[in-house]
Design an enzyme around this catalytic site. Structure first.
Site, PDB file in Angstrom:
ATOM      1  N   LYS A 154     -11.712  -1.754   7.000  1.00  0.00           N
ATOM      2  CA  LYS A 154     -10.850  -2.652   7.746  1.00  0.00           C
ATOM      3  C   LYS A 154     -11.320  -2.714   9.204  1.00  0.00           C
ATOM      4  O   LYS A 154     -11.733  -3.756   9.685  1.00  0.00           O
ATOM      5  CB  LYS A 154      -9.388  -2.207   7.675  1.00  0.00           C
ATOM      6  CG  LYS A 154      -8.861  -1.991   6.257  1.00  0.00           C
ATOM      7  CD  LYS A 154      -8.729  -3.298   5.491  1.00  0.00           C
ATOM      8  CE  LYS A 154      -8.617  -3.123   3.983  1.00  0.00           C
ATOM      9  NZ  LYS A 154      -7.474  -2.389   3.481  1.00  0.00           N
TER      10      LYS A 154
ATOM     11  N   TRP B 222       0.838  -1.216   0.000  1.00  0.00           N
ATOM     12  CA  TRP B 222       0.000   0.000   0.000  1.00  0.00           C
ATOM     13  C   TRP B 222       0.864   1.254   0.000  1.00  0.00           C
ATOM     14  O   TRP B 222       0.540   2.238  -0.668  1.00  0.00           O
ATOM     15  CB  TRP B 222      -0.963  -0.010   1.174  1.00  0.00           C
ATOM     16  CG  TRP B 222      -1.882  -1.190   1.156  1.00  0.00           C
ATOM     17  CD1 TRP B 222      -2.051  -2.110   2.145  1.00  0.00           C
ATOM     18  CD2 TRP B 222      -2.772  -1.583   0.093  1.00  0.00           C
ATOM     19  NE1 TRP B 222      -2.975  -3.054   1.753  1.00  0.00           N
ATOM     20  CE2 TRP B 222      -3.428  -2.754   0.508  1.00  0.00           C
ATOM     21  CE3 TRP B 222      -3.067  -1.055  -1.174  1.00  0.00           C
ATOM     22  CZ2 TRP B 222      -4.358  -3.420  -0.286  1.00  0.00           C
ATOM     23  CZ3 TRP B 222      -3.993  -1.706  -1.967  1.00  0.00           C
ATOM     24  CH2 TRP B 222      -4.630  -2.871  -1.526  1.00  0.00           C
TER      25      TRP B 222
ATOM     26  N   ASP C  17      -1.385   6.663   6.317  1.00  0.00           N
ATOM     27  CA  ASP C  17      -2.492   5.765   5.972  1.00  0.00           C
ATOM     28  C   ASP C  17      -2.670   4.820   7.156  1.00  0.00           C
ATOM     29  O   ASP C  17      -1.794   4.012   7.454  1.00  0.00           O
ATOM     30  CB  ASP C  17      -2.115   4.978   4.706  1.00  0.00           C
ATOM     31  CG  ASP C  17      -3.119   3.890   4.330  1.00  0.00           C
ATOM     32  OD1 ASP C  17      -4.105   3.692   5.076  1.00  0.00           O
ATOM     33  OD2 ASP C  17      -2.913   3.228   3.296  1.00  0.00           O
TER      34      ASP C  17
END
Ligand SMILES: *Cc1c(COP(=O)(O)O)cnc(C)c1O
Length: 361
Positions: free
Chosen positions: A195, A101, A171
């Site tokens: 998530k 990511w 993030d």
């Protein structure tokens, strides 16, 4: 109907209480005679839902007044672009690459300017967090970027990098609300909610006010300017209304559990049960350097792909779902987010013990 223990990395398990409440309100939200899904986002009832969600999130995270909370769309992926478009004034930023990511964010930033890789753990399949105490951060960098919890590889920054005074952008998709956080240490905290918070379709951006300006890169679309959303209370256009409503319910649930300090305690306790087992198991082993272990995503392997597949199947037969590792790394991964009860982790360890007894040669 039996609920399983769902170890999915995302979309992921939600608190059962929240799902039941949403079911109860499905046909008639609070006497309105309609579902939240059917409601105008300009209605009084909806305004109250989004206002309350923001208020509860601010309380949970103790968000300072000089930060805006935005409920946006486009997932974490769109933030990979929005961040440089809005913040890369000098067209230069530093990225710490600790997994897929972070790498995707780094590559996206290159579309807009000079994205510099400050550190990386690619040399050991992202199984650790690099030393970030003295990075080569230059004065002309607009910000330093991290992915704080690496969902796929199961590492976590337990200490934030030394940004040498530069703004930190993080993030936090897979560790959002898993522990108390000092928001003032960040310029931007953002994450997709699917998530650890709510249903897919919402991304929450917490951003320091002075960073919200008209001064974005040329050609930045209206929808991709933080200012557009900040000026309109996240309702410049139709927001992901139902998703925000569920997030709001999760915030209430978290407050009822005792807030983020309590979640941290529970999350550490759950993670310890699993890591302690991995450390004593003769069949299974964790893949991450101990001091960098995530308490949200726990990858592990047997060292034999066939045996891994056999275990995932065995676990499924025992009511443990979604333990297969990310397609890029294989093995297993247990995501043990806020809504995963301790009983789920205990059951997982039991099933692993049983599998070990039956399969250890
Ligand atoms: C899942 C994930 C993403 C990607 O999220 P999308 O909402 O699919 O764009 C980005 N960062 C992290 C840390 C993630 O866990």
């Amino acid at each position: 109907m039996a609920r399983v223990f769902n170890f999915s990395a995302g979309p992921a398990v939600l608190p059962e209480e929240v799902l039941k409440e949403a079911a109860d309100e499905m046909l008639d939200y609070n006497g309105t005679g309609m579902s939240v899904m059917e409601m105008s986002h300009r209605s009084k009832a909806y305004q109250e839902i989004i206002d309350t969600a923001e208020k509860d999130l601010r309380e949970l995270m103790n968000i300072p007044d000089n930060y805006k909370v935005l409920f946006l769309q486009g997932g974490a992926h769109l933030q990979f672009a929005m961040i440089p478009m809005n913040l890369m004034k000098n067209r230069k930023a530093g990225y710490i690459v600790t997994g897929q990511w972070a790498k995707k964010a780094f590559q996206e930033a290159k579309l807009f300017g000079n994205a510099v890789e400050l550190a990386s753990s690619a040399d050991k399949t992202f199984s650790y967090i690099p030393d970030c105490s003295n990075l080569d951060i230059t004065d002309d960098m607009d910000y330093v970027y991290i992915c704080e919890n690496n969902t796929i590889y199961g590492t976590k920054f337990w200490e934030l990098p030394n940004t040498k005074g530069k703004d930190l952008v993080a993030d936090v998709s897979s560790c959002f609300l898993s522990e108390p956080v000092d928001v003032s240490k960040y310029a931007v905290i953002y994450g997709g909610v699917q998530k650890n918070i709510g249903p897919a379709g919402v991304v929450i951006v917490i951003i320091r006010e002075d960073l919200i300006t008209e001064d974005t890169l040329p050609g930045t679309p209206t929808m991709l300017k933080y200012k557009t959303h900040a000026d309109n209370g996240s309702m410049y256009n139709t927001p992901p209304a139902y998703g925000i409503y569920i997030c709001g319910k999760v915030f209430k649930w978290l407050k009822k559990q005792g807030g983020l300090a309590e979640m941290k305690k529970r999350n550490e306790e759950k993670a310890k049960i699993l890591y302690d087992f991995l450390d004593r198991s003769k069949l299974f082993k964790g893949t991450v350097r101990k001091e960098d272990r995530s308490i949200m995503n726990v990858p592990f392997v047997t060292g034999d792909e066939e045996l891994d597949a056999k275990f995932v199947k065995f676990a499924k037969e025992n009511g443990l779902e979604n333990l297969k590792g990310h397609r890029s790394v294989g093995g297993m991964r247990a995501s043990i987010y806020n809504a995963m009860p301790k009983a789920g982790v205990e059951k997982l360890v039991k099933v692993m013990e049983q599998f070990e007894a039956e399969n250890l040669k």
